[in-house]
Design a protein around this motif. Structure first.
Motif, PDB file in Angstrom:
ATOM      1  N   GLU A   3      -5.736  -9.276  -0.414  1.00  0.00           N
ATOM      2  CA  GLU A   3      -4.640  -9.556  -1.754  1.00  0.00           C
ATOM      3  C   GLU A   3      -3.402  -8.465  -1.463  1.00  0.00           C
ATOM      4  OE1 GLU A   3      -6.527  -9.695  -5.276  1.00  0.00           O
ATOM      5  OE2 GLU A   3      -8.099 -10.885  -4.662  1.00  0.00           O
ATOM      6  N   PRO A   4      -2.071  -8.780  -1.871  1.00  0.00           N
ATOM      7  CA  PRO A   4      -0.957  -8.235  -1.597  1.00  0.00           C
ATOM      8  C   PRO A   4      -1.382  -7.255  -2.960  1.00  0.00           C
ATOM      9  CG  PRO A   4      -0.470 -10.834  -2.374  1.00  0.00           C
ATOM     10  CD  PRO A   4      -2.297 -10.435  -2.227  1.00  0.00           C
ATOM     11  N   VAL A   5      -0.728  -6.089  -2.709  1.00  0.00           N
ATOM     12  CA  VAL A   5      -0.073  -4.786  -3.569  1.00  0.00           C
ATOM     13  C   VAL A   5       0.226  -5.362  -4.759  1.00  0.00           C
ATOM     14  CG1 VAL A   5       0.246  -2.377  -3.675  1.00  0.00           C
ATOM     15  CG2 VAL A   5      -0.465  -2.821  -2.056  1.00  0.00           C
ATOM     16  N   THR A   6      -0.204  -4.975  -6.319  1.00  0.00           N
ATOM     17  CA  THR A   6       0.369  -5.203  -7.193  1.00  0.00           C
ATOM     18  C   THR A   6       1.452  -4.148  -7.966  1.00  0.00           C
ATOM     19  OG1 THR A   6      -1.703  -6.504  -8.495  1.00  0.00           O
ATOM     20  CG2 THR A   6       0.416  -5.692  -9.496  1.00  0.00           C
ATOM     21  N   LEU A  65       3.035  -0.909 -16.548  1.00  0.00           N
ATOM     22  CA  LEU A  65       3.175  -0.230 -15.132  1.00  0.00           C
ATOM     23  C   LEU A  65       3.701  -0.705 -13.554  1.00  0.00           C
ATOM     24  CD1 LEU A  65      -1.137  -0.731 -14.655  1.00  0.00           C
ATOM     25  CD2 LEU A  65       0.632   1.448 -15.867  1.00  0.00           C
ATOM     26  N   LEU A  66       4.577   0.233 -12.975  1.00  0.00           N
ATOM     27  CA  LEU A  66       5.322   0.255 -12.012  1.00  0.00           C
ATOM     28  C   LEU A  66       4.352   0.878 -11.089  1.00  0.00           C
ATOM     29  CD1 LEU A  66       7.807  -1.096 -10.981  1.00  0.00           C
ATOM     30  CD2 LEU A  66       8.426   1.045 -11.322  1.00  0.00           C
ATOM     31  N   ARG A  82      14.626   2.967  -9.932  1.00  0.00           N
ATOM     32  CA  ARG A  82      12.403   3.357  -9.603  1.00  0.00           C
ATOM     33  C   ARG A  82      12.505   1.873  -8.538  1.00  0.00           C
ATOM     34  NH1 ARG A  82      11.982   6.969 -13.060  1.00  0.00           N
ATOM     35  NH2 ARG A  82       9.917   8.681 -12.954  1.00  0.00           N
ATOM     36  N   GLY A  83      13.858   1.313  -8.347  1.00  0.00           N
ATOM     37  CA  GLY A  83      13.533  -0.020  -8.141  1.00  0.00           C
ATOM     38  C   GLY A  83      13.591  -1.369  -7.992  1.00  0.00           C
TER      39      GLY A  83
END
Length: 250
Positions: A3-6, A65-66, A82-83
């Motif tokens: 699964e893609p990263v959150t 959460l980032l 932080r993007g």
């Protein structure tokens, strides 16, 4: 298949204004590299949710959460560094500056931790100028390089605002109603621009125009009265009974 990263997550986010709860315990995950649209009628809490995610508003409850790091108490400039990049519902470009100058200023500030640009020397900053040209070229805005924002259509200003946001080099891009106030032709241009960058960024988009959402989104969340009432693929959302009731009264 993994699964893609959150990359960004809201956990039971809550925001109150006096006695009114505008965002009410919203939990959402935003996977890396996908375009996630947030729908909902006026007053659903969509823009307030954006303001919580970018820390323009303080959080009354819940966590953000980032990339797995709790960032709930950070300030907006710390989130940006932080993007996380953000465009607004009402265009915020500097109208008396050219396209080049608007994008250059955003790029310079990103490179210099928010410091104001030295306008008399701005073309001497070769690296920043080159990044500016790259952003304009990638978005097909080179013909507007020396045009003032005040001298172009509102639709072109919306394209410039996305360019300004990309100049900060975000990994996560929040777009607040990018086609708001635009004609069908202008909306199509903005839609095509978003498609051209889809997959290069994690994009979270508030949008009212159902055809835009259904054409370009990977995931869709629908809010009403501060709560999430449905989440799924565009096909799933288009037939969801709760969504039809909130949007169309059916």
């Amino acid at each position: 298949m993994a699964e893609p990263v959150t990359v960004l997550e809201a956990i039971e986010l809550t925001k109150r204004f006096g006695k009114n709860t505008v965002v009410d315990g919203v939990s959402l995950k935003f996977p890396e590299g996908r375009l996630h649209a947030i729908l909902g009628p006026n007053g659903a809490g969509k823009t307030t949710l954006f303001n919580l995610l970018t820390k323009d508003y303080p959080v009354d409850g819940g966590e953000i959460l980032l990339r797995g790091e709790r960032v709930t108490r950070l300030r907006p400039h710390q989130i940006s560094r932080r993007g996380v990049g953000r465009s607004y519902q009402i265009t915020s470009v500097l109208r008396e500056l050219t396209f080049f100058e608007n994008v250059w200023l955003a790029s310079y500030r990103a490179d210099h931790a928010g410091a104001p640009g030295l306008w008399r020397d701005f073309r001497a900053h070769w690296a920043t100028a080159e990044k500016t040209r790259q952003v304009l070229a990638e978005l097909g805005l080179e013909p507007f390089t020396d045009r003032k924002a005040a001298d172009v259509s509102y639709g072109d200003q919306r394209l410039l605002e996305i360019a300004v946001t990309l100049a900060t080099r975000p990994e996560i891009l929040l777009l607040d109603e990018p086609t708001s106030g635009l004609s069908q032709r202008e909306s199509e241009r903005v839609k095509q621009l978003i498609l051209s960058i889809k997959g290069k960024f994690t994009i979270i988009m508030i949008e009212h125009k159902m055809n835009v959402v259904m054409d370009i989104s990977d995931d869709v969340t629908v809010m009403n009265r501060g709560k999430v009432i449905a989440s799924g693929s565009p096909a799933q959302i288009s037939t969801d009974a709760a969504v039809r009731s909130a949007y169309f009264g059916l």
